[in-house]
Design a protein around this motif. Sequence first.
Motif, PDB file in Angstrom:
ATOM      1  N   ARG A  92       0.843  -1.191   0.000  1.00 20.49           N
ATOM      2  CA  ARG A  92       0.000   0.000   0.000  1.00 20.49           C
ATOM      3  C   ARG A  92       0.878   1.242   0.000  1.00 20.49           C
ATOM      4  O   ARG A  92       1.892   1.289   0.704  1.00 20.49           O
ATOM      5  CB  ARG A  92      -0.918   0.025   1.227  1.00 20.49           C
ATOM      6  N   GLN A  93       0.476   2.231  -0.767  1.00 20.62           N
ATOM      7  CA  GLN A  93       1.239   3.476  -0.803  1.00 20.62           C
ATOM      8  C   GLN A  93       0.342   4.626  -1.225  1.00 20.62           C
ATOM      9  O   GLN A  93      -0.544   4.463  -2.063  1.00 20.62           O
ATOM     10  CB  GLN A  93       2.422   3.364  -1.779  1.00 20.62           C
ATOM     11  N   LYS A  94       0.573   5.802  -0.643  1.00 20.87           N
ATOM     12  CA  LYS A  94      -0.184   6.985  -1.010  1.00 20.87           C
ATOM     13  C   LYS A  94       0.283   7.487  -2.378  1.00 20.87           C
ATOM     14  O   LYS A  94       1.478   7.637  -2.618  1.00 20.87           O
ATOM     15  CB  LYS A  94      -0.004   8.089   0.030  1.00 20.87           C
TER      16      LYS A  94
ATOM     17  N   THR B 194      -4.920   5.723  -1.591  1.00 24.21           N
ATOM     18  CA  THR B 194      -4.052   4.580  -1.326  1.00 24.21           C
ATOM     19  C   THR B 194      -4.148   3.590  -2.473  1.00 24.21           C
ATOM     20  O   THR B 194      -5.238   3.106  -2.795  1.00 24.21           O
ATOM     21  CB  THR B 194      -4.449   3.873  -0.011  1.00 24.21           C
TER      22      THR B 194
ATOM     23  N   TYR C 133      -3.228  -0.068  -4.205  1.00 29.04           N
ATOM     24  CA  TYR C 133      -3.014  -1.435  -3.744  1.00 29.04           C
ATOM     25  C   TYR C 133      -2.353  -2.256  -4.855  1.00 29.04           C
ATOM     26  O   TYR C 133      -2.819  -2.252  -5.992  1.00 29.04           O
ATOM     27  CB  TYR C 133      -4.338  -2.091  -3.350  1.00 29.04           C
TER      28      TYR C 133
ATOM     29  N   ASN D  74      -9.084  -0.303  -6.753  1.00 28.47           N
ATOM     30  CA  ASN D  74      -8.997   1.151  -6.867  1.00 28.47           C
ATOM     31  C   ASN D  74      -9.914   1.681  -7.964  1.00 28.47           C
ATOM     32  O   ASN D  74     -10.517   2.750  -7.827  1.00 28.47           O
ATOM     33  CB  ASN D  74      -7.557   1.586  -7.158  1.00 28.47           C
TER      34      ASN D  74
END
Length: 212
Positions: free
Chosen positions: A42-44, A54, A56, A107
Amino acid sequence: MLIKTVFDRLMSLVGLVCLSPVLLIISILIKMKMPGGPVLFRQKRVGKNGKLFTVYKFRSMTVKEEASTASRGSEAASIASKEQSRITPLGEKLRKYKLDELPELWNVLKGDMSFVGPRPDVPGYADKLEGESRNVLKLKPGITGPASLKYRDEEYLLAIVDNPQKYNDEVIFPDKVRLNLYYLQHYSFIKDIQMIVCTVLGKKMNYAGEEI
């Protein structure tokens, strides 16, 4: 772009349902082959109009190295040749066939992303956009897109240059911005479908939507 939104939501739902066995198998393999960490990375990232969300993906690197990569703020730098050891053998296969990006269907279903659009950047890179280039932020980030298809071999390109970070910042990133601006200005749902098909088939396309 109502048809694009309807297509994204409908097909992402269909994709998650139909690919659920594949998602399950990959999750099990990650737990078996890469223990000690989560299945998902996970990353912004920066989304439409600069809003953070976020993203995925399936984890493709060891936990320690992925955290280091995120802290540097450059996804491109993580695939430089000197850092290839950070990617696990399973992760390398997932990346090669773009299977690591399958969780991004969630997403798309949520509305954070689209099937086609610019790849979502970390805030540091989005902050570099100036003037007309900031119009790229009018687009939802995509799983694939004109820049993604042109630079399918980005890992190889960065691996053969002396300074991968500089090459990415001065050559690849500006060209991606140019391609995404063209996509914004010449949007076509038919070309979206063409890009999705080429992504699935592993083919390249130039910014005008022609095979190369």
